[in-house]
Design a protein around this motif. Structure first.
Motif, PDB file in Angstrom:
ATOM      1  N   TRP A   1       0.836  -1.206   0.000  1.00  0.00           N
ATOM      2  CA  TRP A   1       0.000   0.000   0.000  1.00  0.00           C
ATOM      3  C   TRP A   1       0.868   1.252   0.000  1.00  0.00           C
ATOM      4  N   LEU A   2       1.835   1.313   0.902  1.00  0.00           N
ATOM      5  CA  LEU A   2       2.634   2.526   1.043  1.00  0.00           C
ATOM      6  C   LEU A   2       3.513   2.747  -0.184  1.00  0.00           C
ATOM      7  N   GLU A   3       4.151   1.693  -0.677  1.00  0.00           N
ATOM      8  CA  GLU A   3       4.998   1.854  -1.842  1.00  0.00           C
ATOM      9  C   GLU A   3       4.184   2.195  -3.082  1.00  0.00           C
ATOM     10  N   GLY A   4       2.930   1.748  -3.115  1.00  0.00           N
ATOM     11  CA  GLY A   4       2.047   2.135  -4.209  1.00  0.00           C
ATOM     12  C   GLY A   4       1.834   3.643  -4.248  1.00  0.00           C
ATOM     13  N   ILE A   5       1.716   4.254  -3.071  1.00  0.00           N
ATOM     14  CA  ILE A   5       1.570   5.715  -3.009  1.00  0.00           C
ATOM     15  C   ILE A   5       2.840   6.396  -3.506  1.00  0.00           C
ATOM     16  N   PHE A   6       4.011   5.910  -3.063  1.00  0.00           N
ATOM     17  CA  PHE A   6       5.266   6.505  -3.495  1.00  0.00           C
ATOM     18  C   PHE A   6       5.409   6.410  -5.017  1.00  0.00           C
ATOM     19  N   ILE A   7       5.133   5.235  -5.568  1.00  0.00           N
ATOM     20  CA  ILE A   7       5.270   5.038  -7.007  1.00  0.00           C
ATOM     21  C   ILE A   7       4.333   5.974  -7.768  1.00  0.00           C
TER      22      ILE A   7
ATOM     23  N   GLY B   1       1.405 -19.170  -0.083  1.00  0.00           N
ATOM     24  CA  GLY B   1      -0.033 -19.419  -0.033  1.00  0.00           C
ATOM     25  C   GLY B   1      -0.753 -18.602   1.019  1.00  0.00           C
ATOM     26  N   ILE B   2      -0.055 -17.626   1.607  1.00  0.00           N
ATOM     27  CA  ILE B   2      -0.665 -16.766   2.622  1.00  0.00           C
ATOM     28  C   ILE B   2      -1.166 -15.495   1.939  1.00  0.00           C
ATOM     29  N   HIS B   3      -2.462 -15.328   1.904  1.00  0.00           N
ATOM     30  CA  HIS B   3      -3.069 -14.153   1.285  1.00  0.00           C
ATOM     31  C   HIS B   3      -3.980 -13.488   2.308  1.00  0.00           C
ATOM     32  N   LEU B   4      -3.762 -12.221   2.543  1.00  0.00           N
ATOM     33  CA  LEU B   4      -4.601 -11.466   3.468  1.00  0.00           C
ATOM     34  C   LEU B   4      -5.642 -10.676   2.685  1.00  0.00           C
ATOM     35  N   PRO B   5      -6.825 -10.527   3.231  1.00  0.00           N
ATOM     36  CA  PRO B   5      -7.873  -9.785   2.517  1.00  0.00           C
ATOM     37  C   PRO B   5      -7.629  -8.286   2.521  1.00  0.00           C
ATOM     38  N   GLY B   6      -7.730  -7.676   1.327  1.00  0.00           N
ATOM     39  CA  GLY B   6      -7.843  -6.222   1.265  1.00  0.00           C
ATOM     40  C   GLY B   6      -6.581  -5.421   1.449  1.00  0.00           C
ATOM     41  N   THR B   7      -5.602  -5.553   0.510  1.00  0.00           N
ATOM     42  CA  THR B   7      -4.402  -4.723   0.573  1.00  0.00           C
ATOM     43  C   THR B   7      -4.755  -3.236   0.595  1.00  0.00           C
ATOM     44  N   TRP B   8      -5.760  -2.845  -0.169  1.00  0.00           N
ATOM     45  CA  TRP B   8      -6.077  -1.422  -0.332  1.00  0.00           C
ATOM     46  C   TRP B   8      -7.197  -0.971   0.595  1.00  0.00           C
ATOM     47  N   ARG B   9      -7.772  -1.882   1.363  1.00  0.00           N
ATOM     48  CA  ARG B   9      -8.878  -1.516   2.237  1.00  0.00           C
ATOM     49  C   ARG B   9      -8.389  -1.213   3.641  1.00  0.00           C
ATOM     50  N   ASN B  10      -9.183  -0.426   4.350  1.00  0.00           N
ATOM     51  CA  ASN B  10      -8.958  -0.168   5.775  1.00  0.00           C
ATOM     52  C   ASN B  10      -7.576   0.415   6.070  1.00  0.00           C
ATOM     53  N   ARG B  11      -7.072   1.231   5.157  1.00  0.00           N
ATOM     54  CA  ARG B  11      -5.816   1.927   5.403  1.00  0.00           C
ATOM     55  C   ARG B  11      -6.121   3.269   6.064  1.00  0.00           C
TER      56      ARG B  11
END
Length: 289
Positions: free
Chosen positions: A76-82, A123-133
């Protein structure tokens, strides 16, 4: 742009060569799902009797899930920087500035791809990278003017707070955590050292004409940013505990939030950044989880 700033950009760009692609550098087949991914003192429940009484497999699983939550926040954070760097390319004032920003975009993209590859391999996937930030941090990161002191304050804080955990893993996890995770943190630290050097230089340049009064006005915003970054990277969401078999997740998260050992760990991690901000004239307070 001052000559010293041009020289720094040239040096940082030179140090970015040759580019190390983490997707190719890391041996993903060596990832060991039976080893922890965090030193035990870096797990949010460390020091609690309830954590010590858990089976070893549960403690290891929680360390893996907490690390994935940590890198998920990094995406999430690096997406903002990019996003911000890419939008600014057309406004760069020199070939050196353009070149450095392109290096940083490539490196930040490589980090996020590395994190995604870890999730795919494990195989570990958490729900919602972009949610609840955190809304304030997300808004300021995306909309604060790039040349402003507030923007570079947010970038410096956002780069340094997670970097401290990576450095802790690298320093204390060598004989404990999985080797792929240890190498991942090492690669991340090497790139982030350049990004932090650039952010600090841009911040110091932006503060040259910032009055003491304006710094005092910015301090409450910085306190909110520090608090939101701290919770994002150091207090896992409830579903992380649920996925580790610790239910109800909200109860375990609250235990982590109140954990005095965790609070001390977080404050030790943040102290260098807090000291730097205070030295720059921002009387920020210690954050609480």
């Amino acid at each position: 742009m001052a000559h010293a700033e041009i020289s720094l950009l040239e040096q940082l760009s030179t140090n970015s060569l040759p580019y190390i692609d983490p997707l190719l550098k890391l041996d993903w087949s060596a990832l060991d799902m039976n080893r922890p991914w965090l030193p035990e003192d870096a797990v949010s429940l460390s020091g609690l009797a309830e954590f010590v009484s858990l089976p070893e497999a549960s403690r290891i699983r929680l360390s893996q899930l907490e690390f994935v939550a940590f890198v998920d926040a990094g995406i999430w954070l690096e997406g903002i920087f990019i996003e911000r760097l890419a939008r600014n390319l057309r406004h760069t004032l020199s070939a050196q500035e353009l070149g450095y920003y392109l290096h940083e975009i490539r490196e930040e993209s490589g980090h996020s791809l590395m994190f995604l590859k870890l999730m795919e391999t494990s195989g570990i996937h958490l729900p919602g990278t972009w949610r609840n930030r955190p809304l304030l941090t997300d808004f300021l990161g995306r909309h604060t003017p790039l040349g402003s002191s507030l923007f570079w304050l947010a970038v410096t804080i956002g780069e340094e707070i997670p970097d401290r955990l990576n450095r802790h893993i690298r320093t204390y996890g060598g004989k404990v955590v999985d080797g792929v995770i240890h190498q991942m943190c090492t690669l991340h630290i090497i790139d982030e050292a350049r990004h932090i050097a650039h952010a600090r230089a841009a911040l110091e340049a932006g503060l040259r004409n910032t009055s003491r009064f304006k710094r005092l006005l910015l301090t409450p915003v910085l306190n909110l940013l520090i608090a939101q970054f701290t919770r994002t990277f150091y207090l896992p969401p409830s579903h992380v505990y649920e996925m580790a078999g610790l239910t109800p997740g909200k109860q375990w998260r609250e235990m982590a939030r109140r954990n005095p050992v965790r609070k001390q760990f977080v404050l030790r991690s943040l102290n260098p950044t807090l000291h730097m901000l205070r030295e720059l004239g921002f009387p920020v307070r210690d954050p609480d989880l």
